[in-house]
Design a protein around this motif. Structure first.
Motif, PDB file in Angstrom:
ATOM      1  N   GLY A 152     -13.231  18.861   5.107  1.00 13.50           N
ATOM      2  CA  GLY A 152     -13.195  17.582   4.874  1.00 13.50           C
ATOM      3  C   GLY A 152     -14.007  17.320   3.548  1.00 13.50           C
ATOM      4  O   GLY A 152     -14.929  17.951   3.212  1.00 13.50           O
ATOM      5  N   GLY A 153     -13.706  16.038   3.149  1.00 11.48           N
ATOM      6  CA  GLY A 153     -14.569  15.710   1.990  1.00 11.48           C
ATOM      7  C   GLY A 153     -14.103  16.297   0.644  1.00 11.48           C
ATOM      8  O   GLY A 153     -13.259  16.983   0.676  1.00 11.48           O
ATOM      9  N   SER A 154     -14.706  16.125  -0.268  1.00 13.75           N
ATOM     10  CA  SER A 154     -14.507  16.548  -1.693  1.00 13.75           C
ATOM     11  C   SER A 154     -15.733  16.194  -2.604  1.00 13.75           C
ATOM     12  O   SER A 154     -16.393  15.609  -2.441  1.00 13.75           O
ATOM     13  N   THR A 155     -15.608  17.175  -3.539  1.00 14.35           N
ATOM     14  CA  THR A 155     -16.998  17.136  -4.382  1.00 14.35           C
ATOM     15  C   THR A 155     -16.633  16.260  -5.833  1.00 14.35           C
ATOM     16  O   THR A 155     -17.252  15.966  -6.808  1.00 14.35           O
ATOM     17  N   ASN A 191     -12.073  20.659  -2.958  1.00 14.06           N
ATOM     18  CA  ASN A 191     -12.751  21.140  -4.139  1.00 14.06           C
ATOM     19  C   ASN A 191     -12.327  22.779  -4.188  1.00 14.06           C
ATOM     20  O   ASN A 191     -12.061  23.372  -5.080  1.00 14.06           O
ATOM     21  N   ILE A 192     -12.317  23.351  -2.796  1.00 18.56           N
ATOM     22  CA  ILE A 192     -12.158  24.651  -2.823  1.00 18.56           C
ATOM     23  C   ILE A 192     -10.646  25.017  -2.855  1.00 18.56           C
ATOM     24  O   ILE A 192     -10.063  26.174  -3.402  1.00 18.56           O
ATOM     25  N   TYR A 249     -18.186  32.595  -0.483  1.00 10.25           N
ATOM     26  CA  TYR A 249     -18.352  31.178  -1.048  1.00 10.25           C
ATOM     27  C   TYR A 249     -19.588  31.267  -1.781  1.00 10.25           C
ATOM     28  O   TYR A 249     -20.537  31.707  -1.312  1.00 10.25           O
ATOM     29  N   THR A 250     -19.851  30.181  -2.490  1.00  5.87           N
ATOM     30  CA  THR A 250     -20.942  29.649  -3.209  1.00  5.87           C
ATOM     31  C   THR A 250     -21.212  28.251  -2.768  1.00  5.87           C
ATOM     32  O   THR A 250     -20.358  27.631  -2.532  1.00  5.87           O
ATOM     33  N   THR A 251     -22.353  28.284  -2.147  1.00  4.61           N
ATOM     34  CA  THR A 251     -22.822  26.987  -1.588  1.00  4.61           C
ATOM     35  C   THR A 251     -24.109  26.362  -1.857  1.00  4.61           C
ATOM     36  O   THR A 251     -24.848  26.908  -2.802  1.00  4.61           O
ATOM     37  N   LEU A 286     -19.843  23.710   0.348  1.00  2.71           N
ATOM     38  CA  LEU A 286     -18.919  24.879  -0.489  1.00  2.71           C
ATOM     39  C   LEU A 286     -18.580  24.230  -1.832  1.00  2.71           C
ATOM     40  O   LEU A 286     -17.830  23.485  -1.976  1.00  2.71           O
ATOM     41  N   VAL A 287     -18.921  25.042  -2.879  1.00  4.48           N
ATOM     42  CA  VAL A 287     -18.953  24.670  -4.303  1.00  4.48           C
ATOM     43  C   VAL A 287     -18.016  25.566  -5.026  1.00  4.48           C
ATOM     44  O   VAL A 287     -17.307  25.092  -6.006  1.00  4.48           O
TER      45      VAL A 287
END
Length: 306
Positions: A152-155, A191-192, A249-251, A286-287
């Protein structure tokens, strides 16, 4: 090796089916319970979909029916993306109704979590209504929750509102309760998606692999979150991927606030990646993702189901 216990809270949903398959066949985790929630389609349909996936998978996992509407808002569905049934495009076996519990999702989650001899991870891949109700009605449950891994969500931008992702947009009040709970939470956001896409050649590999791969091939052809030519975003599988293979992943640890009142931003997940607010970090976000690594992992995970 001790298996990590994971409760899947879901609104199947095409990408939910992919995430459920990977989790239920994984040797790394044990899934003691599946709970359903209204989201992609109505609660009756999401529950029906969960119950008809399990015979195809050859798995017997208890299913508990959860919330049929958000905490404070009218339901919003995504049948325009997932089809009228939520999983159009495949002739599923009859659902195993014997797996449906008489308990509500909240009561079943509470019982399973409190009876467990080790902390349990929650993987909500739909609106977080059930999880919010669990935390409000049974605050003592926090003692035995290891982590919440939420799709869920988004950056950045959203997929239903300007800045809101569907799951948080449907029930932002629930998402806000979860993010303010003090529990460890990882956000696997939109964003992923653009960085880990599946293409038609990947779907064809799934089709030839086994019955589950064939099912995913056919329902992904109906999925309207991209297509096999420009790339499909299989959002819920990103949360499963983090639990099973976090090295992809990069977090970044940061503060995430859930907007509930904005006229144009309701449901937005404000991830303060630049620490502009100076607020205490409450989430692991997660970016970035190794897109090729994810695709290889996903396809191989389905091909090697046993």
């Amino acid at each position: 090796m001790t298996k990590r216990k994971v409760i899947i809270d879901t609104d199947p949903g095409i990408d939910d089916a992919a995430a459920m398959a990977i989790m239920l066949f994984s040797e790394q985790v044990e899934v003691p319970l599946i709970t359903t929630v209204t989201g992609n389609v109505s609660l009756d349909k999401t529950t029906y979909n969960a119950l008809r996936l399990l015979p195809l998978f050859g798995k017997e996992v208890p299913v508990a029916k959860g919330a049929d509407h958000p905490l404070l808002r009218e339901p919003v569905d995504a049948s325009d993306v997932h089809g009228e049934t939520g999983m159009d495009g495949y002739d599923f076996p009859e659902p195993n109704e014997d797996l449906l519990l008489n308990e509500t999702a909240v009561e079943a989650m509470y019982r399973v979590i409190m009876e467990s001899d080790e902390p349990i991870t929650l993987m909500p891949i739909g609106p977080m209504t059930n999880v919010a109700l669990l935390l409000r009605e049974h605050p003592d449950v926090k003692e035995n929750i290891q982590e919440i891994v939420s799709m869920g969500g988004s950056t950045s931008r959203g997929n239903i509102g300007i800045y809101s992702e569907f799951n948080y947009h449907v029930d932002p009040e629930a998402a806000k309760i979860v993010y303010e709970s003090g529990l460890p939470i990882t956000m696997a956001g939109l964003n992923i998606g653009d960085k880990a896409l599946l293409y038609i050649e990947d779907l064809e590999k799934l089709q030839k692999a086994n019955p589950v791969g064939d099912m995913l091939y056919h329902i992904f052809l109906r999925y309207r979150s991209g297509d096999g030519k420009v790339g499909l975003r299989i959002y819920d599988a990103y949360a499963a991927g983090y639990i099973l293979n976090p090295e992809m992943y990069t977090t970044q640890k940061t503060f995430v606030g859930i907007e509930t009142k904005g006229e144009f931003t309701s449901g937005a997940s404000a991830a303060d990646l630049g620490n502009s607010l100076g607020r205490t970090h409450n989430a692991n976000v997660l970016v970035d993702v190794d897109g090729e690594g994810f695709k290889e992992w996903f396809v191989n995970s389905i091909k090697n189901l046993s």
